[in-house]
Design a protein around this motif. Structure first.
Motif, PDB file in Angstrom:
ATOM      1  N   LEU A  34       0.826  -1.210   0.000  1.00 33.20           N
ATOM      2  CA  LEU A  34       0.000   0.000   0.000  1.00 33.20           C
ATOM      3  C   LEU A  34       0.857   1.257   0.000  1.00 33.20           C
ATOM      4  CD1 LEU A  34      -2.946  -0.780   2.447  1.00 33.20           C
ATOM      5  CD2 LEU A  34      -3.103  -0.243   0.029  1.00 33.20           C
ATOM      6  N   TRP A  38       0.034   2.938  -3.559  1.00 31.98           N
ATOM      7  CA  TRP A  38      -1.156   3.769  -3.445  1.00 31.98           C
ATOM      8  C   TRP A  38      -0.745   5.235  -3.488  1.00 31.98           C
ATOM      9  CZ3 TRP A  38      -4.795   3.958   1.400  1.00 31.98           C
ATOM     10  CH2 TRP A  38      -5.992   4.580   1.051  1.00 31.98           C
ATOM     11  N   PHE A  41      -2.055   7.629  -0.627  1.00 35.11           N
ATOM     12  CA  PHE A  41      -1.808   7.208   0.755  1.00 35.11           C
ATOM     13  C   PHE A  41      -1.466   8.431   1.599  1.00 35.11           C
ATOM     14  CE2 PHE A  41       0.508   5.062   4.199  1.00 35.11           C
ATOM     15  CZ  PHE A  41      -0.383   4.060   4.479  1.00 35.11           C
TER      16      PHE A  41
END
Length: 76
Positions: A34, A38, A41
């Motif tokens: 992640l 991402w 984030f």
């Protein structure tokens, strides 16, 4: 005699720790991925630092999992 030990069931404590270890491994892998991939984030870091931070978390997950799988010679 070694075959007998392989066929024995694990105690509930060892089974719980095995499940907990796998869960922690999956969570650390997911967190590392992640952070790396991402874009939205909520960390205010440049992409290069996020990649390094995520890679460190992935490396920690792999090291932790490999230490967990290492068999203790005193255990049955």
């Amino acid at each position: 005699m070694l075959e007998n030990n392989k066929n024995q069931q694990k105690s509930p404590k060892r089974r719980f720790l095995l499940i907990l270890g796998f869960t922690a491994f999956i969570c650390f892998i997911a967190l590392g991925l992640l952070i790396i991939f991402w874009d939205k984030f909520p960390l205010d870091m440049p992409q290069s630092r996020r990649t390094i931070f995520g890679s460190v978390i992935l490396l920690y997950a792999i090291l932790r999992f490999s230490r967990y799988l290492k068999k203790n010679p005193n255990e049955n």
